[in-house]
Design a protein around this motif. Structure first.
Motif, PDB file in Angstrom:
ATOM      1  N   PHE A  68      -9.135 -16.916 -54.181  1.00  0.00           N
ATOM      2  CA  PHE A  68      -8.559 -18.055 -54.899  1.00  0.00           C
ATOM      3  C   PHE A  68      -9.498 -18.502 -56.020  1.00  0.00           C
ATOM      4  N   SER A  69      -8.920 -19.120 -57.031  1.00  0.00           N
ATOM      5  CA  SER A  69      -9.724 -19.630 -58.145  1.00  0.00           C
ATOM      6  C   SER A  69     -10.518 -20.874 -57.751  1.00  0.00           C
ATOM      7  N   ARG A  70     -10.024 -21.593 -56.746  1.00  0.00           N
ATOM      8  CA  ARG A  70     -10.701 -22.777 -56.215  1.00  0.00           C
ATOM      9  C   ARG A  70     -10.225 -22.991 -54.786  1.00  0.00           C
ATOM     10  N   ASN A  71     -10.738 -24.018 -54.166  1.00  0.00           N
ATOM     11  CA  ASN A  71     -10.358 -24.316 -52.788  1.00  0.00           C
ATOM     12  C   ASN A  71      -8.980 -24.986 -52.751  1.00  0.00           C
ATOM     13  N   PHE A  72      -8.013 -24.300 -52.158  1.00  0.00           N
ATOM     14  CA  PHE A  72      -6.658 -24.839 -52.035  1.00  0.00           C
ATOM     15  C   PHE A  72      -6.335 -25.280 -50.612  1.00  0.00           C
ATOM     16  N   GLY A  73      -7.163 -24.926 -49.644  1.00  0.00           N
ATOM     17  CA  GLY A  73      -6.901 -25.288 -48.263  1.00  0.00           C
ATOM     18  C   GLY A  73      -6.447 -24.100 -47.432  1.00  0.00           C
ATOM     19  N   SER A  74      -6.655 -24.208 -46.127  1.00  0.00           N
ATOM     20  CA  SER A  74      -6.378 -23.081 -45.232  1.00  0.00           C
ATOM     21  C   SER A  74      -4.895 -22.738 -45.171  1.00  0.00           C
ATOM     22  N   HIS A  75      -4.014 -23.726 -45.247  1.00  0.00           N
ATOM     23  CA  HIS A  75      -2.583 -23.427 -45.159  1.00  0.00           C
ATOM     24  C   HIS A  75      -2.109 -22.671 -46.397  1.00  0.00           C
ATOM     25  N   ALA A  76      -2.656 -23.013 -47.566  1.00  0.00           N
ATOM     26  CA  ALA A  76      -2.332 -22.255 -48.774  1.00  0.00           C
ATOM     27  C   ALA A  76      -2.842 -20.825 -48.654  1.00  0.00           C
ATOM     28  N   ALA A  77      -4.026 -20.662 -48.053  1.00  0.00           N
ATOM     29  CA  ALA A  77      -4.588 -19.320 -47.853  1.00  0.00           C
ATOM     30  C   ALA A  77      -3.700 -18.492 -46.926  1.00  0.00           C
ATOM     31  N   LEU A  78      -3.204 -19.114 -45.867  1.00  0.00           N
ATOM     32  CA  LEU A  78      -2.326 -18.401 -44.942  1.00  0.00           C
ATOM     33  C   LEU A  78      -1.034 -17.975 -45.641  1.00  0.00           C
ATOM     34  N   ARG A  79      -0.498 -18.849 -46.479  1.00  0.00           N
ATOM     35  CA  ARG A  79       0.739 -18.524 -47.202  1.00  0.00           C
ATOM     36  C   ARG A  79       0.525 -17.359 -48.167  1.00  0.00           C
ATOM     37  N   ALA A  80      -0.623 -17.351 -48.842  1.00  0.00           N
ATOM     38  CA  ALA A  80      -0.928 -16.252 -49.752  1.00  0.00           C
ATOM     39  C   ALA A  80      -1.054 -14.939 -48.986  1.00  0.00           C
ATOM     40  N   GLY A  81      -1.670 -14.991 -47.817  1.00  0.00           N
ATOM     41  CA  GLY A  81      -1.796 -13.791 -46.992  1.00  0.00           C
ATOM     42  C   GLY A  81      -0.455 -13.276 -46.517  1.00  0.00           C
ATOM     43  N   ILE A  82       0.425 -14.196 -46.118  1.00  0.00           N
ATOM     44  CA  ILE A  82       1.766 -13.795 -45.666  1.00  0.00           C
ATOM     45  C   ILE A  82       2.518 -13.097 -46.792  1.00  0.00           C
ATOM     46  N   LEU A  83       2.389 -13.617 -47.999  1.00  0.00           N
ATOM     47  CA  LEU A  83       3.095 -13.056 -49.150  1.00  0.00           C
ATOM     48  C   LEU A  83       2.679 -11.611 -49.408  1.00  0.00           C
TER      49      LEU A  83
END
Length: 324
Positions: A68-83
């Protein structure tokens, strides 16, 4: 062979990367029932987490590293991984390995055995501090009462789900929301297992008080209209009390004329006025809630299965006679 995607969000986990990769290699080297795809999502770490992930010896699994370009939070990270996940089943793990890797196989076995689309891993014990346990219990109780009735009492951090669930999540990528409650609210066939959460062996927990408060607010705003109804309820109570108080001071004025002029009437006006204002705000908020709910574009319904009937051709009996 079936593939399982394991999404691991990381944020300033430099101290844990070597141990994490070593454990992943050791565990998935001996796993023969499925192949593993590990998706590391670097959530804007300010240390050398990303560099360590790139240099680490990933041998026993295929892998992706998302930064990520910056800290978006763990739930955003999980969503990016799912995608980006390509597995038949998808699950989450965390860099501190408080949730043991054996959970991946246990969840996989449960999915295959029960034929479900979602399997939860519920904690039957935890090494967390008393304050964390208290927060988790209070959060779960509030969510069950005001948002999601089937929210588990002991809470959860790990879930495995199928491609069918992934398609729904990819279609509705919500911001400032809880991905776990979103999965829980989809329905589908679900099952669960229990496990014991381990103590953290290295690094510092990123689950701070401010993040807990944000999760609580996000969960209520995204999945419950209870705060809006509370505003309306307070308004109605104050309005009724104002009417009762107004009737009382009018009665005392007419019958006894023993109340001082000024403050009783002022109090009456304030209570009735505050009640009307809050009721009005509650009505406006109800419309705003519905607008917000529509703007999320959540599905009105989720189709689990479609069975199509195949019509068999009906032969004309005259043709059969001709054939004979």
């Amino acid at each position: 062979m079936t593939k399982v995607s394991v999404i691991i969000p990381v944020f300033n986990e430099s101290e844990n990367i070597d141990h994490l990769v070593h454990e992943l290699n050791s565990y998935f080297r001996d796993e023969t029932r499925f192949s593993a795809e590990i998706i590391f999502v670097n959530d804007g770490s300010s240390d050398d987490t990303m560099a360590k992930l790139k240099k680490a010896p990933h041998h026993s699994y295929s892998y992706k590293i998302i930064g990520f370009s910056r800290n978006f939070g763990s739930h955003a990270a999980l969503r990016a991984g799912i995608l980006r996940a390509k597995g038949d089943y998808i699950t989450f793990m965390y860099a501190d390995l408080q949730d043991p890797l054996t959970l991946v196989s246990q969840l996989y076995d449960e999915m295959e055995r029960k034929g479900v689309d979602i399997t939860w891993a519920f904690r039957n014990s935890t090494a967390a501090a008393k304050t964390e346990k208290l927060f988790s219990s209070a959060y779960a109780a509030l969510m069950r009462k005001y948002a999601v009735p089937n929210f588990p009492r002991r809470g959860f951090d790990v879930v495995m789900f199928s491609k069918k669930v992934k398609a729904c999540l990819d279609y509705n990528i919500e911001n400032n929301s809880s991905i776990f409650i979103q999965i829980l609210s989809l329905g589908f066939k679900q099952s669960s297992i229990t496990y014991s959460k381990l103590a953290r062996t290295g690094g510092k927990s990123k689950w701070t008080l401010s993040k807990k408060v944000k999760l609580l607010i996000d969960s209520f705003v995204a999945f419950s209209f209870a705060p809006i109804r509370l505003v309306s309820f307070i308004g109605i109570i104050f309005f009724l009390l104002g009417i009762i108080w107004t009737g009382y001071i009018v009665f005392r004025k007419v019958m006894f004329d023993d109340l001082e002029s000024g403050w009783p009437a002022l109090l009456s006006v304030l209570m009735v006025g505050f009640g009307i204002t809050n009721v009005s705000l509650g009505i406006i908020a109800e419309y705003l809630w519905r607008t917000l709910d529509a703007s999320r574009k959540r599905p009105v319904f989720v189709i689990d299965e479609v069975v199509e009937e195949v019509l068999q051709p009906i032969l004309d009996t005259r043709l059969l006679t001709d054939i004979k």
